[in-house]
Design a protein around this motif. Structure first.
Motif, PDB file in Angstrom:
ATOM      1  N   GLU A  14       0.819  -1.211   0.000  1.00 15.66           N
ATOM      2  CA  GLU A  14       0.000   0.000   0.000  1.00 15.66           C
ATOM      3  C   GLU A  14       0.853   1.261   0.000  1.00 15.66           C
ATOM      4  N   SER A  15       1.818   1.323   0.911  1.00 20.78           N
ATOM      5  CA  SER A  15       2.605   2.545   1.040  1.00 20.78           C
ATOM      6  C   SER A  15       3.529   2.769  -0.148  1.00 20.78           C
ATOM      7  N   LEU A  16       4.103   1.692  -0.695  1.00 16.17           N
ATOM      8  CA  LEU A  16       4.967   1.849  -1.870  1.00 16.17           C
ATOM      9  C   LEU A  16       4.162   2.249  -3.098  1.00 16.17           C
ATOM     10  N   ILE A  18       1.328   4.025  -3.092  1.00 20.73           N
ATOM     11  CA  ILE A  18       0.972   5.442  -2.904  1.00 20.73           C
ATOM     12  C   ILE A  18       2.176   6.327  -3.201  1.00 20.73           C
ATOM     13  N   SER A  19       3.328   5.950  -2.677  1.00 22.16           N
ATOM     14  CA  SER A  19       4.545   6.729  -2.904  1.00 22.16           C
ATOM     15  C   SER A  19       4.882   6.797  -4.393  1.00 22.16           C
ATOM     16  N   SER A  20       4.763   5.678  -5.089  1.00 21.34           N
ATOM     17  CA  SER A  20       5.071   5.652  -6.521  1.00 21.34           C
ATOM     18  C   SER A  20       4.090   6.490  -7.322  1.00 21.34           C
ATOM     19  N   LEU A  21       2.827   6.439  -6.944  1.00 18.65           N
ATOM     20  CA  LEU A  21       1.825   7.240  -7.648  1.00 18.65           C
ATOM     21  C   LEU A  21       2.044   8.729  -7.414  1.00 18.65           C
ATOM     22  N   GLN A  22       2.445   9.097  -6.209  1.00 19.66           N
ATOM     23  CA  GLN A  22       2.669  10.501  -5.892  1.00 19.66           C
ATOM     24  C   GLN A  22       3.902  11.065  -6.599  1.00 19.66           C
TER      25      GLN A  22
END
Length: 81
Positions: A14-16, A18-22
């Motif tokens: 989940e966090s990776l 989100i980070s990649s999308l941002q």
């Protein structure tokens, strides 16, 4: 794989994601390490070499599976246009 390890994998995915999308780029090794440490802390997992290996193998399988699905979806989108 114990439940805490599964929870770490889910949190990291989940966090990776989100980070990649941002950012629009793949996370660096330092970012992956940060997300790993944060996920382990959140679920209360005391990390061992064996658990780290299990977690990263599972993470790699899940990422590969997701890439396969995205490639499949991408091929379908090309055929529609």
């Amino acid at each position: 794989m114990i439940q805490a390890e599964k929870d770490v994998v889910e949190h990291m995915l989940e966090s990776l994601t989100i980070s990649s999308l941002q950012t629009g780029v793949a996370p660096s090794n330092e970012q992956v390490t940060y997300h790993f440490e944060l996920a382990c802390e959140r679920v209360g997992l005391i990390v061992t070499l064996a658990s780290t290996i299990r977690i990263f193998k599972r993470l790699a399988r899940e990422i590969h599976k997701a890439q396969s699905v995205l490639e499949f979806i991408g091929r379908g989108a090309d055929q529609i246009q």
